[in-house]
Enzyme design. Structure first.
Site, PDB file in Angstrom:
ATOM      1  N   LYS A   1     -17.185  35.846 -71.412  1.00 15.96           N
ATOM      2  CA  LYS A   1     -18.238  36.391 -72.826  1.00 15.96           C
ATOM      3  C   LYS A   1     -18.514  34.811 -73.109  1.00 15.96           C
ATOM      4  CE  LYS A   1     -17.615  39.744 -76.622  1.00 15.96           C
ATOM      5  NZ  LYS A   1     -16.797  41.164 -77.312  1.00 15.96           N
ATOM      6  N   SER A  35     -14.247  46.853 -77.799  1.00 17.26           N
ATOM      7  CA  SER A  35     -15.185  46.354 -77.160  1.00 17.26           C
ATOM      8  C   SER A  35     -14.434  45.975 -76.263  1.00 17.26           C
ATOM      9  CB  SER A  35     -15.465  44.655 -78.126  1.00 17.26           C
ATOM     10  OG  SER A  35     -16.227  44.386 -78.944  1.00 17.26           O
ATOM     11  N   SER A  92     -18.817  44.814 -78.346  1.00 10.26           N
ATOM     12  CA  SER A  92     -19.727  44.392 -77.692  1.00 10.26           C
ATOM     13  C   SER A  92     -19.679  42.904 -76.753  1.00 10.26           C
ATOM     14  CB  SER A  92     -19.445  42.400 -78.496  1.00 10.26           C
ATOM     15  OG  SER A  92     -17.640  42.592 -79.354  1.00 10.26           O
TER      16      SER A  92
HETATM   17  N1  GLN Z   1     -17.751  48.544 -82.006  1.00  8.50           N
HETATM   18  C1  GLN Z   1     -16.789  47.909 -83.201  1.00  8.50           C
HETATM   19  C2  GLN Z   1     -17.401  46.573 -84.076  1.00  8.50           C
HETATM   20  O1  GLN Z   1     -18.766  46.703 -84.112  1.00  8.50           O
HETATM   21  C3  GLN Z   1     -16.001  46.134 -82.190  1.00  8.50           C
HETATM   22  C4  GLN Z   1     -16.346  44.473 -81.962  1.00  8.50           C
HETATM   23  C5  GLN Z   1     -15.636  43.952 -81.208  1.00  8.50           C
HETATM   24  O2  GLN Z   1     -14.695  45.349 -80.532  1.00  8.50           O
HETATM   25  N2  GLN Z   1     -15.679  42.795 -81.772  1.00  8.50           N
HETATM   26  O3  GLN Z   1     -17.179  46.453 -85.326  1.00  8.50           O
END
Ligand code: GLN
Length: 492
Positions: free
Chosen positions: A79, A178, A154
């Site tokens: 990532k 994420s 993400s």
């Molecule tokens: N979907 C969650 C958010 O929008 C988690 C994001 C993450 O785990 N980086 O914050």
């Protein structure tokens, strides 16, 4: 030379083929790169490292395969919020498009030491903020099962490339869900270890009290193999801890008899009948193997509080730790007359709308007049939620929930919604946050297919019981026997 569609093999099987000389590091990298090309329309890659990867494969081809190193010459992707020395690390943000770190993240250097080969830096929702895969500065990431649907985020690009069979594993980060949500939407395994188990040194923070580095694969065994290489106390990350558990792969077993498992009671919720049937069938199977399975209710008020508490804590932490993105220290600078003007111009041009909105909410929650009623209160409620989980884990080895009640939504459906809290929010979509709140080990594995798209199931344990989570995941995935149709697809 044996001709294989290598994507169908586990890492251990690939390793055996390498040891026997049936394949070479170059076979692995060539076939991964070919496949990467085939799936380039997913928009999963920020920076391709194909030249370095080819060079490394060529070098390793002259080495004797390290017999006890299962990651030798295994391709992976990382990532793009994880630092790679000398290679761009943008976090999918305009403010970092020119950022080339002079240091390696601990994760990347551990994988390098293992001679695993990094093929690409993958697309994410900017700085890790988002759950849809639609908020990178380079555009949307598409679900390989159906390009009209989101991958989730993400860690969108990492999930998409493992699902498409480009690489056997990918590294992501998980602050709220994420890794485990995109894994569910892409039909793969997504694992968030116990908080502190994998070093975050060199990982761009989003909300440090929740941030975790984790792993995507197609097989549970592969998670254990990678974990064995990544679990190491790191003095460069003050939240890094030594683990009592070691040898996750060696100790991996599908003998789960004697375990006690709590399952969230979904009786009062509406969800797809076929999914519910698969879920219940699986739980029945589990109880047939001397596992005690109890359906539990979780305090509804606390479940409703999950998302608002997460938003306040994570946005506040992000506002604070991203203060260094000011165009002075590093990243793209938009010069102004003085510091203030430079900072404002840089940040205005550098961040996307989702990120900006989150900073506004985070700053408000931290501001003098509101800190007590928002930030401090959110932390108190987080504690109450953690206490509920601790009660469950005092009695049970694992807690099973659904990572999402639906398969991946369509991109256009998501685009219609705004990021504000909708009046009627379905908190069943937020359950993965539980594991971030108390640092639990948590894994999503694919369960079934609905309308041509995968849907998953999620297993959690108390912190530092990662082996239990992996063993249960292995048992359940053996029973589910999910077929990722993309892996079967031949390259021409
Ligand atoms: N979907 C969650 C958010 O929008 C988690 C994001 C993450 O785990 N980086 O914050």
């Amino acid at each position: 030379m044996m001709k294989i569609n290598y994507q169908q093999f586990s890492i251990e099987q690939l390793h055996q083929l390498l040891v026997k000389g049936d394949i070479t590091p170059e076979t692995l990298i060539d076939s991964a790169l070919k496949r990467l090309k085939k799936f380039s329309n997913l928009n999963a890659v920020v920076t391709s490292l194909h030249k370095d990867a080819e060079k490394k494969a060529k070098k390793l081809a002259n080495w004797t395969v390290e017999q006890d190193n299962l990651l030798f010459a295994i391709p992976f992707v990382l990532k793009d919020n994880i630092a790679t020395i000398g290679q761009k690390t943008t976090a999918s943000s305009n403010i970092l498009v020119n950022f080339v770190p002079s240091y390696d993240s601990t994760v990347n250097s551990l994988l390098k030491n293992r001679q695993a080969i990094n093929l690409a830096k993958t697309t994410l929702d900017e700085l890790g903020m988002g759950g849809d895969g639609l908020y990178a500065n380079t555009g949307y990431v598409y679900n390989p099962w159906n390009r009209e649907h989101i991958t989730g985020g993400s860690s969108s690009g990492s999930a998409a490339l493992v699902a498409a069979g480009v690489v056997p594993f990918a590294i992501g980060t998980d602050t709220g869900d994420s890794i485990r949500k995109p894994a569910a939407f892409c039909g793969i395994v997504g694992y968030k270890p116990t908080y502190g188990l994998i070093s975050r040194n060199g990982v761009f923070p989003y909300a440090p009290s929740l941030d975790t580095v984790g792993i995507f694969t197609n097989h549970v065994d592969d998670v254990a193999i990678i974990l064995d290489s990544l679990v190491k106390k790191d003095l460069n990350d003050f939240t890094s801890v030594a683990s009592n558990e070691t040898n996750y792969f060696k100790n991996l077993t599908n003998d789960v008899s004697g375990l006690k498992v709590a399952v969230l009671n979904y009786d009062s919720y509406h969800w797809d009948k076929s999914v519910k049937a698969s879920f219940d069938h699986l739980m029945k199977t589990l109880s047939g193997y001397q596992v005690k399975v109890d359906y539990l209710d979780f305090d509804q008020e606390l479940l409703k509080a999950l998302l608002p508490v997460y938003m306040i804590i994570s946005f506040a932490e992000a506002t604070s730790c991203h203060a260094n993105l000011d165009g002075i220290n590093f990243g793209v600078r938009k010069p102004g007359k003085n510091y203030r003007e430079t900072m404002i111009k840089t940040r205005t041009a550098g961040f996307g709308n989702v990120v900006k909105r989150r900073y506004v909410i985070g700053s408000y929650a931290l501001s003098e007049g509101h800190q007590k009623e928002l930030f401090v209160k959110a932390k108190k409620i987080r504690r109450l939620i953690v206490q509920e989980l601790e009660k469950i884990f005092a009695e049970y080895d694992a807690f099973i929930v659904m990572p999402s009640s639906n398969p991946a939504p369509k991109i256009k459906t998501i685009l219609k919604k705004t990021e504000t809290l909708p009046k009627k929010h379905d908190y069943l979509e937020d359950l993965l946050l539980l594991a971030n709140f108390n640092g639990s080990a948590s894994i999503t594995i694919p369960l079934t297919i609905v309308d041509g798209l995968p849907i998953g199931i999620n297993i959690n344990s108390a912190p530092f019981k990662d082996q239990t989570v992996l063993n249960l995941a292995k048992f359940l995935s053996d029973k589910i026997n999910f077929k990722n149709k993309l892996l079967g697809e031949k390259d021409e």
